[in-house]
Scaffold this motif. Sequence first.
Motif, PDB file in Angstrom:
ATOM      1  N   SER A   1       0.841  -1.199   0.000  1.00  0.00           N
ATOM      2  CA  SER A   1       0.000   0.000   0.000  1.00  0.00           C
ATOM      3  C   SER A   1       0.872   1.243   0.000  1.00  0.00           C
ATOM      4  O   SER A   1       2.075   1.197   0.284  1.00  0.00           O
ATOM      5  CB  SER A   1      -0.902   0.009   1.233  1.00  0.00           C
ATOM      6  OG  SER A   1      -0.127   0.165   2.421  1.00  0.00           O
ATOM      7  N   ASN A   2       0.239   2.376  -0.295  1.00  0.00           N
ATOM      8  CA  ASN A   2       0.984   3.637  -0.346  1.00  0.00           C
ATOM      9  C   ASN A   2       1.594   3.963   1.014  1.00  0.00           C
ATOM     10  O   ASN A   2       2.754   4.384   1.107  1.00  0.00           O
ATOM     11  CB  ASN A   2       0.066   4.771  -0.800  1.00  0.00           C
ATOM     12  CG  ASN A   2       0.842   6.039  -1.110  1.00  0.00           C
ATOM     13  OD1 ASN A   2       1.902   5.985  -1.711  1.00  0.00           O
ATOM     14  ND2 ASN A   2       0.311   7.185  -0.684  1.00  0.00           N
ATOM     15  N   ALA A   3       0.837   3.782   2.085  1.00  0.00           N
ATOM     16  CA  ALA A   3       1.349   4.076   3.429  1.00  0.00           C
ATOM     17  C   ALA A   3       2.539   3.186   3.761  1.00  0.00           C
ATOM     18  O   ALA A   3       3.547   3.647   4.330  1.00  0.00           O
ATOM     19  CB  ALA A   3       0.246   3.898   4.470  1.00  0.00           C
ATOM     20  N   GLU A   4       2.444   1.891   3.393  1.00  0.00           N
ATOM     21  CA  GLU A   4       3.562   0.983   3.657  1.00  0.00           C
ATOM     22  C   GLU A   4       4.777   1.349   2.813  1.00  0.00           C
ATOM     23  O   GLU A   4       5.921   1.254   3.267  1.00  0.00           O
ATOM     24  CB  GLU A   4       3.129  -0.459   3.362  1.00  0.00           C
ATOM     25  CG  GLU A   4       2.159  -1.034   4.381  1.00  0.00           C
ATOM     26  CD  GLU A   4       1.719  -2.437   4.002  1.00  0.00           C
ATOM     27  OE1 GLU A   4       1.738  -3.309   4.887  1.00  0.00           O
ATOM     28  OE2 GLU A   4       1.386  -2.654   2.814  1.00  0.00           O
ATOM     29  N   ALA A   5       4.545   1.777   1.570  1.00  0.00           N
ATOM     30  CA  ALA A   5       5.658   2.187   0.709  1.00  0.00           C
ATOM     31  C   ALA A   5       6.387   3.381   1.310  1.00  0.00           C
ATOM     32  O   ALA A   5       7.624   3.447   1.295  1.00  0.00           O
ATOM     33  CB  ALA A   5       5.141   2.523  -0.686  1.00  0.00           C
ATOM     34  N   ILE A   6       5.626   4.319   1.857  1.00  0.00           N
ATOM     35  CA  ILE A   6       6.242   5.481   2.495  1.00  0.00           C
ATOM     36  C   ILE A   6       7.031   5.057   3.728  1.00  0.00           C
ATOM     37  O   ILE A   6       8.160   5.516   3.955  1.00  0.00           O
ATOM     38  CB  ILE A   6       5.168   6.526   2.862  1.00  0.00           C
ATOM     39  CG1 ILE A   6       4.502   7.085   1.603  1.00  0.00           C
ATOM     40  CG2 ILE A   6       5.780   7.666   3.684  1.00  0.00           C
ATOM     41  CD1 ILE A   6       3.313   7.968   1.870  1.00  0.00           C
ATOM     42  N   GLU A   7       6.454   4.171   4.522  1.00  0.00           N
ATOM     43  CA  GLU A   7       7.144   3.708   5.734  1.00  0.00           C
ATOM     44  C   GLU A   7       8.446   2.985   5.396  1.00  0.00           C
ATOM     45  O   GLU A   7       9.481   3.222   6.020  1.00  0.00           O
ATOM     46  CB  GLU A   7       6.223   2.778   6.528  1.00  0.00           C
ATOM     47  CG  GLU A   7       5.064   3.488   7.208  1.00  0.00           C
ATOM     48  CD  GLU A   7       4.159   2.514   7.954  1.00  0.00           C
ATOM     49  OE1 GLU A   7       4.457   1.290   7.914  1.00  0.00           O
ATOM     50  OE2 GLU A   7       3.172   2.964   8.562  1.00  0.00           O
ATOM     51  N   HIS A   8       8.404   2.106   4.399  1.00  0.00           N
ATOM     52  CA  HIS A   8       9.601   1.373   4.006  1.00  0.00           C
ATOM     53  C   HIS A   8      10.663   2.329   3.448  1.00  0.00           C
ATOM     54  O   HIS A   8      11.859   2.184   3.730  1.00  0.00           O
ATOM     55  CB  HIS A   8       9.256   0.314   2.963  1.00  0.00           C
ATOM     56  CG  HIS A   8       8.369  -0.763   3.494  1.00  0.00           C
ATOM     57  ND1 HIS A   8       7.719  -1.666   2.682  1.00  0.00           N
ATOM     58  CD2 HIS A   8       8.012  -1.092   4.774  1.00  0.00           C
ATOM     59  CE1 HIS A   8       7.004  -2.502   3.428  1.00  0.00           C
ATOM     60  NE2 HIS A   8       7.165  -2.162   4.698  1.00  0.00           N
ATOM     61  N   ALA A   9      10.224   3.300   2.640  1.00  0.00           N
ATOM     62  CA  ALA A   9      11.172   4.264   2.064  1.00  0.00           C
ATOM     63  C   ALA A   9      11.816   5.117   3.150  1.00  0.00           C
ATOM     64  O   ALA A   9      13.024   5.382   3.123  1.00  0.00           O
ATOM     65  CB  ALA A   9      10.454   5.154   1.050  1.00  0.00           C
ATOM     66  N   MET A  10      11.031   5.529   4.119  1.00  0.00           N
ATOM     67  CA  MET A  10      11.568   6.338   5.208  1.00  0.00           C
ATOM     68  C   MET A  10      12.519   5.526   6.083  1.00  0.00           C
ATOM     69  O   MET A  10      13.533   6.039   6.573  1.00  0.00           O
ATOM     70  CB  MET A  10      10.428   6.903   6.046  1.00  0.00           C
ATOM     71  CG  MET A  10       9.660   8.021   5.371  1.00  0.00           C
ATOM     72  SD  MET A  10      10.584   9.567   5.354  1.00  0.00           S
ATOM     73  CE  MET A  10      10.426  10.055   7.081  1.00  0.00           C
ATOM     74  N   ALA A  11      12.203   4.237   6.286  1.00  0.00           N
ATOM     75  CA  ALA A  11      13.050   3.396   7.133  1.00  0.00           C
ATOM     76  C   ALA A  11      14.418   3.174   6.517  1.00  0.00           C
ATOM     77  O   ALA A  11      15.410   3.008   7.238  1.00  0.00           O
ATOM     78  CB  ALA A  11      12.368   2.056   7.384  1.00  0.00           C
ATOM     79  N   SER A  12      14.504   3.187   5.200  1.00  0.00           N
ATOM     80  CA  SER A  12      15.790   2.953   4.531  1.00  0.00           C
ATOM     81  C   SER A  12      16.359   4.258   3.975  1.00  0.00           C
ATOM     82  O   SER A  12      17.347   4.797   4.488  1.00  0.00           O
ATOM     83  CB  SER A  12      15.615   1.928   3.411  1.00  0.00           C
ATOM     84  OG  SER A  12      14.567   2.326   2.537  1.00  0.00           O
ATOM     85  N   ALA A  13      15.716   4.805   2.937  1.00  0.00           N
ATOM     86  CA  ALA A  13      16.212   6.028   2.311  1.00  0.00           C
ATOM     87  C   ALA A  13      16.123   7.226   3.255  1.00  0.00           C
ATOM     88  O   ALA A  13      17.004   8.089   3.265  1.00  0.00           O
ATOM     89  CB  ALA A  13      15.422   6.312   1.029  1.00  0.00           C
ATOM     90  N   GLY A  14      15.054   7.277   4.057  1.00  0.00           N
ATOM     91  CA  GLY A  14      14.919   8.390   5.002  1.00  0.00           C
ATOM     92  C   GLY A  14      16.040   8.408   6.013  1.00  0.00           C
ATOM     93  O   GLY A  14      16.587   9.470   6.353  1.00  0.00           O
ATOM     94  N   ARG A  15      16.416   7.230   6.485  1.00  0.00           N
ATOM     95  CA  ARG A  15      17.533   7.147   7.428  1.00  0.00           C
ATOM     96  C   ARG A  15      18.837   7.596   6.753  1.00  0.00           C
ATOM     97  O   ARG A  15      19.664   8.291   7.355  1.00  0.00           O
ATOM     98  CB  ARG A  15      17.659   5.717   7.943  1.00  0.00           C
ATOM     99  CG  ARG A  15      18.558   5.571   9.155  1.00  0.00           C
ATOM    100  CD  ARG A  15      18.584   4.119   9.596  1.00  0.00           C
ATOM    101  NE  ARG A  15      17.251   3.627   9.933  1.00  0.00           N
ATOM    102  CZ  ARG A  15      16.681   3.813  11.111  1.00  0.00           C
ATOM    103  NH1 ARG A  15      17.321   4.470  12.061  1.00  0.00           N
ATOM    104  NH2 ARG A  15      15.475   3.339  11.348  1.00  0.00           N
ATOM    105  N   ALA A  16      19.017   7.197   5.484  1.00  0.00           N
ATOM    106  CA  ALA A  16      20.211   7.611   4.746  1.00  0.00           C
ATOM    107  C   ALA A  16      20.233   9.130   4.544  1.00  0.00           C
ATOM    108  O   ALA A  16      21.296   9.760   4.613  1.00  0.00           O
ATOM    109  CB  ALA A  16      20.267   6.901   3.395  1.00  0.00           C
ATOM    110  N   VAL A  17      19.073   9.732   4.305  1.00  0.00           N
ATOM    111  CA  VAL A  17      18.985  11.184   4.134  1.00  0.00           C
ATOM    112  C   VAL A  17      19.413  11.900   5.413  1.00  0.00           C
ATOM    113  O   VAL A  17      20.189  12.866   5.376  1.00  0.00           O
ATOM    114  CB  VAL A  17      17.549  11.595   3.732  1.00  0.00           C
ATOM    115  CG1 VAL A  17      17.328  13.087   3.947  1.00  0.00           C
ATOM    116  CG2 VAL A  17      17.295  11.224   2.279  1.00  0.00           C
ATOM    117  N   VAL A  18      18.909  11.435   6.553  1.00  0.00           N
ATOM    118  CA  VAL A  18      19.278  12.059   7.826  1.00  0.00           C
ATOM    119  C   VAL A  18      20.786  11.950   8.052  1.00  0.00           C
ATOM    120  O   VAL A  18      21.451  12.925   8.412  1.00  0.00           O
ATOM    121  CB  VAL A  18      18.512  11.405   8.996  1.00  0.00           C
ATOM    122  CG1 VAL A  18      19.037  11.924  10.333  1.00  0.00           C
ATOM    123  CG2 VAL A  18      17.022  11.679   8.870  1.00  0.00           C
TER     124      VAL A  18
END
Length: 726
Positions: free
Chosen positions: A271-288
């Motif tokens: 789902s869209n919400a899960e896609a956002i969560e997965h992206a934030m958990a990986s790419a979002g962490r890398a961005v920070v």
Amino acid sequence: MRRLTGIVITHRKLIGLIWLLALLAGGFASAHLSSRLSTSFDIPGTASDRADAAIVARYHSGGSETPLVAVISLPPGDTVARARAGLAAGFLAVARIGGTRTGSGRVASYASVPSPSLVSADGRTTFGLIFTPANGDPAHNPAISPTRIQRTLLARLPAGARVQVTGITPLTSTGGSSSTGAAVASEILIGSLGALAVLAFVFGSLLALVPLLIAAVSVTTAFLAIFGITYLTGINFVVQFLVGLIGLGVAIDYSLLLVTRWREEAAAGVSNAEAIEHAMASAGRAVVFSGVTVAIGLLVLVALPIPFIRSIGLGGMLIPLVSVAAAITLLPALLAGPGRRLEWPRRQRDDRPPSGWIRWASLVVRHRWAAAAGALVILGVLTAAAFGLQVGDVSVNALSQQGSARAGVVMLERAGIPVGVLTPIEVLVPAGTSPQAVAAAAASVPGVRGAFAPAGPAWRRGGTALVTVLPAADGSSPAGQAATTRVRQMLARRFPAAMAGGYTPGLLDQISSLYRDLPWVLAGLAVVTFVLLARAFRSLLLPAKAIIANLLSVAAVYGVLVLVWQRGYGSQQIWGLPATGAITAWIPLFVFAFVYGLSMDYEVFLLTRMREEYDATGSTTRAVITGIGRTGRLVTSAALILFLAMAALASAPLTFLKVFATGVGAGILLDATVVRCLLVPAVVALLGRWNWWLPGWAATILRVEPSPLPAIAACPPGSGRRAARQ
């Protein structure tokens, strides 16, 4: 990160409203920021700064501000000696212009100081030094403008005489003031158009507008923060360009990474919400982590006790931090709302890496030795050129090639008068010391064209006197700096109470202050970076390799600056400017801070994906191929956007900004191509299983899980040699 993502998705409208208010307030601040920024590059506490301050306090002119230089060429058959009366009337009228009539300006010409150093060998060309009131702006103040000075002199000189007014200030500002908000806005617009073209190619849909929106919010919010900081401390005007253009690139970089990962997760069928969560958990962490690493790289500037350097470092640190904040809050809120609807008119599938990048990564892995050698040859050639780096300032001849200021320089050179006269040394002579004796001693120093001690209240006050020393060579050149050093040494021996100020003494003190403590700062930066990367990648070799690769990138960039600007292999063809002869003192330091930080961005993007793949498969080969396959297009697209932003900055009228933009732009391209897509994957492939090793003792210190070295014996029979490489 999952908790933050949940909050963002739940309260996305509120978060959008907060960033909208920040955007509006930032727009207001951007319009008024220029008037609150400083143009000073002075370094308090140095010998030259104390001399400049004493001169300005007593005489209200001169000091670190170079004079305007009025160059006069008389018609054939006339000489400076015969026209002395007209010269006297003309320069007397100039002395009464604007603020000079209050006694805060000073004029020295052959009419008041009959020194041969003020006249050409044929006797037809002369020049006068016009020291305008301190903190004035002779390039834009109509009362003391070069144009008015020119008209005033021509009205009192013989028919056929030619007058041009030059000097460091009018040469530098030719083409307009680069410190105005309009100039910054126009260059941001140019960079944005280039970024939009790249994003449209990458996404092929309205999603291309999302990173630009994040960039707009990030840049204006950073401007708002800087506007507030100006009420606490001085901020240099260069910050506008760095925040506007580097902020544009960094914010788009982070958005690209997150949006690309979101599309990849969505393509897996969640789902869209899960896609956002997965992206934030990986790419979002890398961005920070990337943003924090870039900010730490700029600590090099903040740690130096130099106001204008520290202010630019402070402003530069805001760029990645605000961009990270926007990327991990506003961007997920947008993706949770209209995100999927923005994939129009073409929805791409991101369920598998681009085949072209997979083939490239496979080729590099297969020919790892050749790939590593090729990259090292390119970087090595450029690094060799870097050993010729001459730190100083842009030469007079490279400041401008147009306008009346340049015409004045041409008149001096054709008359055989060296351009060193544009950057005189001012000596403050204390009471009880003969100014004539100081002038005579200074005139005998090798490399000095002449020295004189004018009489009159504008030059002698309260028992003190001013002596003007004219170097033969440009103050930014090694010869000019050597002559200035000899003058200071002579004063220290014979007139220890005298103080030398002006452009070149200030430049010498600036170089000394900038680089005296730099090795210790760099050592501290390397340690901090190593610890952060070791924690992030759970490895000892990966952070060491990353630091070495980044240092190679910076060294290669220095080589580019030497070749393109210092030696002029490209500056004339691209910008119409000749070789600078030296690189402005603070530029190598700034280039290091930004290239080092931005390079670490790409390193984190790449190695994070490699580590993720290795943890999933246990294969270094798979990790390299998948890592490059998934991030290759992202890194090169992000680098291209930042390069276009630097190309926009290179259009600024100030030469030193062109040089800085060249350094950062070249560093970004070299790092994203030669280093990240060639050297790094080749070296990771060569190191094999050793990449992922983190012994227990190191893991305990870093407070992360250990990553033991995989045993070859655990591999299938007959695969030992291949496993050792993996």
